[in-house]
Design a protein around this motif. Structure first.
Motif, PDB file in Angstrom:
ATOM      1  N   VAL A 148      40.689  43.976  29.805  1.00  0.00           N
ATOM      2  CA  VAL A 148      41.998  43.867  29.175  1.00  0.00           C
ATOM      3  C   VAL A 148      41.832  43.297  27.773  1.00  0.00           C
ATOM      4  O   VAL A 148      41.061  42.352  27.563  1.00  0.00           O
ATOM      5  CB  VAL A 148      42.948  42.959  30.015  1.00  0.00           C
ATOM      6  N   ALA A 149      42.506  43.927  26.807  1.00  0.00           N
ATOM      7  CA  ALA A 149      42.523  43.460  25.420  1.00  0.00           C
ATOM      8  C   ALA A 149      41.117  43.230  24.870  1.00  0.00           C
ATOM      9  O   ALA A 149      40.851  42.253  24.165  1.00  0.00           O
ATOM     10  CB  ALA A 149      43.347  42.173  25.313  1.00  0.00           C
ATOM     11  N   GLY A 150      40.196  44.125  25.215  1.00  0.00           N
ATOM     12  CA  GLY A 150      38.838  44.012  24.707  1.00  0.00           C
ATOM     13  C   GLY A 150      37.963  43.014  25.437  1.00  0.00           C
ATOM     14  O   GLY A 150      36.796  42.839  25.075  1.00  0.00           O
ATOM     15  N   ARG A 151      38.479  42.365  26.464  1.00  0.00           N
ATOM     16  CA  ARG A 151      37.691  41.399  27.231  1.00  0.00           C
ATOM     17  C   ARG A 151      37.397  41.947  28.620  1.00  0.00           C
ATOM     18  O   ARG A 151      38.143  42.766  29.163  1.00  0.00           O
ATOM     19  CB  ARG A 151      38.447  40.071  27.353  1.00  0.00           C
ATOM     20  N   GLN A 152      36.283  41.486  29.200  1.00  0.00           N
ATOM     21  CA  GLN A 152      35.917  41.851  30.559  1.00  0.00           C
ATOM     22  C   GLN A 152      35.792  40.568  31.377  1.00  0.00           C
ATOM     23  O   GLN A 152      34.948  39.715  31.093  1.00  0.00           O
ATOM     24  CB  GLN A 152      34.605  42.636  30.584  1.00  0.00           C
ATOM     25  N   LEU A 153      36.628  40.464  32.385  1.00  0.00           N
ATOM     26  CA  LEU A 153      36.701  39.252  33.198  1.00  0.00           C
ATOM     27  C   LEU A 153      36.080  39.523  34.564  1.00  0.00           C
ATOM     28  O   LEU A 153      36.464  40.489  35.237  1.00  0.00           O
ATOM     29  CB  LEU A 153      38.153  38.814  33.373  1.00  0.00           C
ATOM     30  N   PRO A 154      35.125  38.707  35.022  1.00  0.00           N
ATOM     31  CA  PRO A 154      34.532  38.916  36.346  1.00  0.00           C
ATOM     32  C   PRO A 154      35.556  38.630  37.441  1.00  0.00           C
ATOM     33  O   PRO A 154      36.370  37.701  37.340  1.00  0.00           O
ATOM     34  CB  PRO A 154      33.373  37.904  36.383  1.00  0.00           C
ATOM     35  N   ILE A 155      35.513  39.436  38.481  1.00  0.00           N
ATOM     36  CA  ILE A 155      36.488  39.309  39.569  1.00  0.00           C
ATOM     37  C   ILE A 155      35.777  39.302  40.913  1.00  0.00           C
ATOM     38  O   ILE A 155      34.588  39.619  41.027  1.00  0.00           O
ATOM     39  CB  ILE A 155      37.504  40.463  39.552  1.00  0.00           C
ATOM     40  N   THR A 156      36.518  38.965  41.937  1.00  0.00           N
ATOM     41  CA  THR A 156      36.148  39.204  43.320  1.00  0.00           C
ATOM     42  C   THR A 156      37.356  39.850  43.974  1.00  0.00           C
ATOM     43  O   THR A 156      38.502  39.553  43.622  1.00  0.00           O
ATOM     44  CB  THR A 156      35.751  37.904  44.049  1.00  0.00           C
ATOM     45  N   ALA A 157      37.106  40.769  44.904  1.00  0.00           N
ATOM     46  CA  ALA A 157      38.218  41.545  45.474  1.00  0.00           C
ATOM     47  C   ALA A 157      38.091  41.588  46.989  1.00  0.00           C
ATOM     48  O   ALA A 157      37.390  40.767  47.597  1.00  0.00           O
ATOM     49  CB  ALA A 157      38.235  42.939  44.875  1.00  0.00           C
TER      50      ALA A 157
ATOM     51  N   THR B 216      37.946  38.259  49.202  1.00  0.00           N
ATOM     52  CA  THR B 216      39.373  38.066  49.433  1.00  0.00           C
ATOM     53  C   THR B 216      39.887  38.971  50.540  1.00  0.00           C
ATOM     54  O   THR B 216      39.167  39.836  51.048  1.00  0.00           O
ATOM     55  CB  THR B 216      40.187  38.364  48.152  1.00  0.00           C
ATOM     56  N   GLY B 217      41.153  38.780  50.864  1.00  0.00           N
ATOM     57  CA  GLY B 217      41.806  39.618  51.860  1.00  0.00           C
ATOM     58  C   GLY B 217      42.426  40.868  51.261  1.00  0.00           C
ATOM     59  O   GLY B 217      43.278  41.492  51.875  1.00  0.00           O
ATOM     60  N   GLY B 218      41.993  41.233  50.038  1.00  0.00           N
ATOM     61  CA  GLY B 218      42.497  42.439  49.383  1.00  0.00           C
ATOM     62  C   GLY B 218      43.032  42.176  47.986  1.00  0.00           C
ATOM     63  O   GLY B 218      43.160  43.093  47.182  1.00  0.00           O
ATOM     64  N   TRP B 219      43.351  40.910  47.670  1.00  0.00           N
ATOM     65  CA  TRP B 219      43.848  40.603  46.330  1.00  0.00           C
ATOM     66  C   TRP B 219      42.685  40.431  45.365  1.00  0.00           C
ATOM     67  O   TRP B 219      41.520  40.470  45.754  1.00  0.00           O
ATOM     68  CB  TRP B 219      44.732  39.354  46.367  1.00  0.00           C
ATOM     69  N   ILE B 220      42.977  40.221  44.107  1.00  0.00           N
ATOM     70  CA  ILE B 220      41.956  40.146  43.065  1.00  0.00           C
ATOM     71  C   ILE B 220      41.887  38.711  42.546  1.00  0.00           C
ATOM     72  O   ILE B 220      42.902  38.150  42.112  1.00  0.00           O
ATOM     73  CB  ILE B 220      42.279  41.111  41.909  1.00  0.00           C
ATOM     74  N   GLY B 221      40.694  38.137  42.613  1.00  0.00           N
ATOM     75  CA  GLY B 221      40.511  36.751  42.195  1.00  0.00           C
ATOM     76  C   GLY B 221      39.806  36.639  40.859  1.00  0.00           C
ATOM     77  O   GLY B 221      38.939  37.442  40.518  1.00  0.00           O
ATOM     78  N   LEU B 222      40.184  35.608  40.085  1.00  0.00           N
ATOM     79  CA  LEU B 222      39.597  35.334  38.769  1.00  0.00           C
ATOM     80  C   LEU B 222      39.252  33.864  38.652  1.00  0.00           C
ATOM     81  O   LEU B 222      39.719  33.020  39.433  1.00  0.00           O
ATOM     82  CB  LEU B 222      40.611  35.686  37.661  1.00  0.00           C
ATOM     83  N   ARG B 223      38.426  33.534  37.663  1.00  0.00           N
ATOM     84  CA  ARG B 223      38.226  32.124  37.311  1.00  0.00           C
ATOM     85  C   ARG B 223      39.556  31.539  36.857  1.00  0.00           C
ATOM     86  O   ARG B 223      40.437  32.242  36.380  1.00  0.00           O
ATOM     87  CB  ARG B 223      37.203  31.990  36.185  1.00  0.00           C
ATOM     88  N   GLN B 224      39.680  30.223  36.958  1.00  0.00           N
ATOM     89  CA  GLN B 224      40.945  29.599  36.600  1.00  0.00           C
ATOM     90  C   GLN B 224      41.299  29.851  35.131  1.00  0.00           C
ATOM     91  O   GLN B 224      42.436  30.217  34.812  1.00  0.00           O
ATOM     92  CB  GLN B 224      40.881  28.090  36.856  1.00  0.00           C
ATOM     93  N   ALA B 225      40.329  29.683  34.225  1.00  0.00           N
ATOM     94  CA  ALA B 225      40.613  29.877  32.800  1.00  0.00           C
ATOM     95  C   ALA B 225      40.976  31.337  32.522  1.00  0.00           C
ATOM     96  O   ALA B 225      41.895  31.625  31.744  1.00  0.00           O
ATOM     97  CB  ALA B 225      39.405  29.449  31.964  1.00  0.00           C
TER      98      ALA B 225
END
Length: 251
Positions: free
Chosen positions: A98-107, A177-186
């Motif tokens: 998003v907006a030129g950034r790539q954020l690591p996730i867990t799903a 996760t149980g299906g949702w998308i998780g991110l770091r707090q920041a």
């Protein structure tokens, strides 16, 4: 007296008698011409009557002289291309772009996969409660999560993006996760401020076959139940009890 009167009348008639101004042939010709004019006038009158009748019939059948024209053919409407998404989630690479950034996730795990497709931001909450089902715990343990973004699909299904509070090592590495998308707090806070209700997010499953299996992270027993060492964003352990799910707790 009778003879004298008769004689006088004859003399008077003889004096007043004038020869005709037209010959017999001319009189007959004039009569013929008069008959022709009468016939012509009658024929014209008949034609006028016939025309009037035809007009009346046309008006009665056609509903008036101002006949409705058939509607113009509608121009061919070309379907507009889908809107460019504001963010894209690649489940295979575990990255949210998003907006030129790539954020690591867990799903979502294999048993509880994350739905794919186009979703729209419905609402946002600074803090919400994730139920055991949302988190993926087998027992009834709830977790507080900040920066929750609720998503909705065209078929009525819903999902959400939030801070991963109980297994930060999973971000970018494995699914937890149980299906949702998780991110770091920041990252979750930044995304929360970046996206507004109505924003479009595309969730793709590219490379999902190469995803690393989800290990049993530290702080969770073999059943996937949060232990006393599992902490939330408020610094405490995961709270026990039946939760109400995202969208039920105010932030």
């Amino acid at each position: 007296m009778s003879d004298e009167l008769t004689s006088d009348l004859r003399e008077l008639a003889a004096e007043g008698e004038r020869p005709p101004t037209l010959t017999g042939a001319e009189i007959r010709g004039r009569a013929v011409r008069r008959r022709r004019r009468r016939r012509t006038a009658l024929a014209a009158a008949g034609a006028s009557v016939a025309g009037a009748l035809a007009l009346v019939v046309a008006l009665s059948l056609g509903g008036g002289t101002d006949r409705e024209l058939p509607p113009a053919a509608s121009p061919t409407v070309t379907a507009s291309p889908p809107a460019t998404p504001d963010a894209t989630v690649d489940l295979g690479r575990r990255v949210l772009s998003v907006a030129g950034r790539q954020l690591p996730i867990t799903a979502g795990t294999v048993k509880t996969p994350t739905p794919t497709g186009r979703m729209t931001v419905l609402a946002k909450k600074a803090v919400d409660v994730l139920t055991a089902r949302d988190v993926g715990f087998s027992d009834k343990y709830d977790v507080k999560a900040p920066w929750v973004i609720q998503l909705g699909a065209s078929d009525g299904s819903e999902n959400f993006i939030a801070t991963m509070t109980y297994d930060e090592k999973a971000l970018g590495n494995y699914d937890r996760t149980g299906g949702w998308i998780g991110l770091r707090q920041a990252d979750a806070k930044w995304l929360y401020e970046q996206l507004s209700p109505g924003a479009v997010i595309d969730i793709e499953a590219s490379g999902a076959a190469d995803r690393t299996p989800s290990p049993t992270p530290t702080g969770v027993d073999g059943r996937g139940v949060a232990t006393a060492g599992s902490t939330g964003m408020d610094g405490g352990a995961a709270t026990a009890g039946t939760g109400t799910g995202p969208g039920t707790s105010g932030g």
